[in-house]
Design a protein around this motif. Sequence first.
Motif: not given
Length: 401
Positions: A91, A108, A110-111, A113, A134-138, A140
């Motif tokens: 994480t 910003d 972000v999560l 990873t 899952f990678e936020e903004d990159d 799904d």
Amino acid sequence: MSIFKFLVTSLVILATFENVYANDIQDEISAIKARLNQLEQIVNKQSETINQQNDVIEEKSKQIEELVQNSNTNSESDDGWFNKIEISGVTEVEAGYNDPDDGESSSDIVLATAELSVAAEVNEWVSAETVLLFEEDDTDLEVDVAIVTIANPNKPWFVSSGLMYEPFGMFETNLISDPLTLEIAETRETSVLAGIEHNGFSGGVYVFNGDLSEKGDDDIDNFGAFAGYMQENENSSFAINLGYINDIGDSDNLQDVIQDNIDAAAVEYSDQVGGFSIDGIFTYGPFNVIAEYIMATDDFEANELTYRTGGAEPEAFNIEVGYSFNVGGVPMTAALAYQGTDEAVALELPEERIIGGLSAEIFDGTALSFEWAHDDDYSDSDGGTGEFGGDTITSQLAVEF
């Protein structure tokens, strides 16, 4: 006469006293014998109890040994499948500030990873691994990797199949950001790979059906090969790898850009363009040096990937130095890298990048990292902005388990 009576009287008294004393001693001896008999009976009873308890302990020990043996047997059988599974994850939360060459600055949190991996040793020949990402903004939530590997435990060969990252480029770094080499070469496809590993040597070949269809064909006509060697000593190690892929256009980043371009131009993908990679890493004590170079072996068509007035032949490199040390018992790593690209302006990559970072393992499996990167864009004549001085500052909290 009186003396005689006195002596007789004294002797009678003395005899009487001796008889009384003798009787008292005999009574005391009898009492002691009776007490000893009583104590002996008590000891015998206690000994019998102890023997019974020892028998119980011995029986329980046998039962415990049987349970342990049964447990070991079950762990080696199909009933112990859960003992063959390993779960791990990553994480990463990042906070960043970006001041680009042109345009407004931004920031910003972000999560970056969230990754969960499940690996299973099905038997001594077969293993499997599935990775969710899952990678936020990159990215799904999706299945990032799903591989089945068959390997002879007594031989150096193995065969892997499934959704995997092809062994084209290694992309090693001590920093938060991925190197620019990854941006033009990382390739994830459903493939079949056959390889060997023996005495530090490794190599293999792989095939897949790329997402870019050459002239409308939909066949398994993509392939690649890799070879490497690594050696470890007590205080140093090094590794070197070579890779070839027959179509670098199927790398994740190039593929998206090329597909958009040929869709806009209403044309088909014309010809596959090969790619070549070489990378190495050397460590000595607390120092490590990373070097990597990726290149296309030919030009793309101008309507596929443009550069100036023709097609692009993109390439990228990364040179990085790292140093590990301790501060107050906290393991830390400092790193500095110089990266660059050529003919990659259509991929929106900088022409040059200087990047440095510092990370600290603040707890077991937990790292806090900071990074600064300075990008210089391509010149106006090459299709860039001509701006110099884009900066990005990033902090990251990463946990691995």
